[in-house]
Design a protein around this motif. Structure first.
Motif, PDB file in Angstrom:
ATOM      1  N   PRO A 134       0.811  -1.223   0.000  1.00  0.00           N
ATOM      2  CA  PRO A 134       0.000   0.000   0.000  1.00  0.00           C
ATOM      3  C   PRO A 134       0.841   1.268   0.000  1.00  0.00           C
ATOM      4  O   PRO A 134       1.943   1.306   0.569  1.00  0.00           O
ATOM      5  N   ASP A 211       0.336   2.791  -4.568  1.00  0.00           N
ATOM      6  CA  ASP A 211       0.220   1.350  -4.376  1.00  0.00           C
ATOM      7  C   ASP A 211       1.111   0.620  -5.383  1.00  0.00           C
ATOM      8  O   ASP A 211       1.238   1.037  -6.535  1.00  0.00           O
ATOM      9  N   ARG A 229       4.981 -12.570   8.573  1.00  0.00           N
ATOM     10  CA  ARG A 229       4.380 -11.246   8.696  1.00  0.00           C
ATOM     11  C   ARG A 229       4.471 -10.764  10.137  1.00  0.00           C
ATOM     12  O   ARG A 229       4.199 -11.522  11.087  1.00  0.00           O
ATOM     13  N   ASP A 234       2.427  -2.518   8.378  1.00  0.00           N
ATOM     14  CA  ASP A 234       1.612  -1.706   7.470  1.00  0.00           C
ATOM     15  C   ASP A 234       1.977  -1.969   6.011  1.00  0.00           C
ATOM     16  O   ASP A 234       1.345  -1.430   5.111  1.00  0.00           O
ATOM     17  N   LEU A 237      -0.230  -6.353   4.432  1.00  0.00           N
ATOM     18  CA  LEU A 237      -1.522  -6.287   5.094  1.00  0.00           C
ATOM     19  C   LEU A 237      -2.054  -7.691   5.369  1.00  0.00           C
ATOM     20  O   LEU A 237      -1.711  -8.657   4.690  1.00  0.00           O
ATOM     21  N   GLU A 238      -2.936  -7.786   6.371  1.00  0.00           N
ATOM     22  CA  GLU A 238      -3.503  -9.079   6.737  1.00  0.00           C
ATOM     23  C   GLU A 238      -4.258  -9.697   5.567  1.00  0.00           C
ATOM     24  O   GLU A 238      -4.168 -10.905   5.326  1.00  0.00           O
ATOM     25  N   GLU A 239      -4.979  -8.876   4.807  1.00  0.00           N
ATOM     26  CA  GLU A 239      -5.739  -9.412   3.685  1.00  0.00           C
ATOM     27  C   GLU A 239      -4.823  -9.891   2.548  1.00  0.00           C
ATOM     28  O   GLU A 239      -5.151 -10.823   1.810  1.00  0.00           O
ATOM     29  N   THR A 240      -3.644  -9.265   2.417  1.00  0.00           N
ATOM     30  CA  THR A 240      -2.687  -9.733   1.418  1.00  0.00           C
ATOM     31  C   THR A 240      -2.103 -11.078   1.830  1.00  0.00           C
ATOM     32  O   THR A 240      -1.928 -11.979   0.992  1.00  0.00           O
TER      33      THR A 240
END
Length: 279
Positions: A134, A211, A229, A234, A237-240
């Motif tokens: 990001p 991005d 991770r 930051d 990301l958790e979703e990545t």
């Protein structure tokens, strides 16, 4: 165990350059190449390399412009294509079956190389980086990459590192001292500054944060992957991470750590070693 200092020569548009690396263990064992993050250098992996060297030949390069490697002729050359070129020259000296451990920028280089046809990479460990980065994380990194400070001594350098890299989760005071030992370079007046070419920061700050989507590489990777991770990261990301797990990556999340885990604690080192040793 004492490592050896070596170098490999590579060619860019402005001529030949030497990239330094530290090598641990016996050269007849499976190579593990460990590549550091944006403003770091290969000696960050000393603890991991020591733990792996009984079974592997561990190679920890200083990317161009860092540590003991040659500086380049201008800021524009400090870009991923340059690093992949230098690392490709290193890989060409090794057997065609290489494991890779990459922290942040080192992981980006690993993904690019792993995605290529006839890649020599056989296993890939990604430390707090994935196929999507990001803009907010890039902006934060840009903000701390201000002109390199001039410091009076090694103690002041260690104090700075403890602040700037607090998110690394360095597990003990000895770890900070180890990091500081190789993070500075002496100036003619006796002061100390950071080990990397200031043009690296200049090149990074010249770009507007945006991005970064690396899925074009990630989707071509077919070798086994293991993603680490920091739970407070930051950048990854958790979703990545979930996207990477769904694609088959093994994973480990480290509590109370941000970007990017130092890979100095016993639990993380054991997990990496276990993944690399799997048949």
């Amino acid at each position: 165990m004492q490592p050896s200092q070596k170098s490999v020569r590579y060619l860019l548009a402005d001529g030949f350059h030497d990239m330094a690396y530290t090598a641990w263990g016996e050269p007849d064992r499976t190579p593990v190449v460990c590549v550091h993050g944006l403003t770091r250098q290969g000696r960050d992996f000393d603890r991991l390399a020591t733990a792996l060297a009984d079974d592997f030949y561990v190679i920890c390069p200083d990317l161009p412009g860092r540590g003991l490697s040659d500086w380049l002729s201008g800021p524009a050359l400090y870009q991923p294509l340059t690093y992949v070129t230098a690392l490709g020259a290193l890989l060409a000296t090794l057997p065609p079956a290489v494991h890779w451990v990459g922290t942040s920028l080192g992981g980006i280089c690993g993904m690019i190389l792993a995605a290529q046809s006839k890649t020599p990479l056989t296993k890939l460990v990604l430390n707090d980086v994935g196929p999507f980065i990001p803009a907010a994380a890039i902006a934060r990194i840009r903000d701390y990459m201000q002109p390199a400070p001039v410091l009076p001594d090694q103690a002041a350098l260690e104090t700075l590192l403890r602040v700037v890299h607090a998110s690394f989760g360095v597990p003990d005071d000895a770890g900070w001292a180890e990091m500081a030992e190789y993070s500075g370079r002496s100036l003619p007046d006796g002061n100390v500054t950071l080990h990397y070419d200031p043009a690296i920061a200049e090149a990074f700050r010249a770009q507007e944060p945006a991005d970064v989507d690396l899925r074009m590489f990630w989707e071509k990777i077919v070798i086994p992957t293991f993603t680490i991770r920091g739970a407070l990261s930051d950048l990854l990301l958790e979703e990545t991470l979930l996207e990477m797990e769904q694609a088959g990556s093994q994973s480990l999340t480290l509590p109370d750590v941000g970007h990017a885990p130092a890979l100095m604690d016993g639990k993380t080192i054991s997990a990496i070693r276990g993944f690399l040793a799997e048949n």
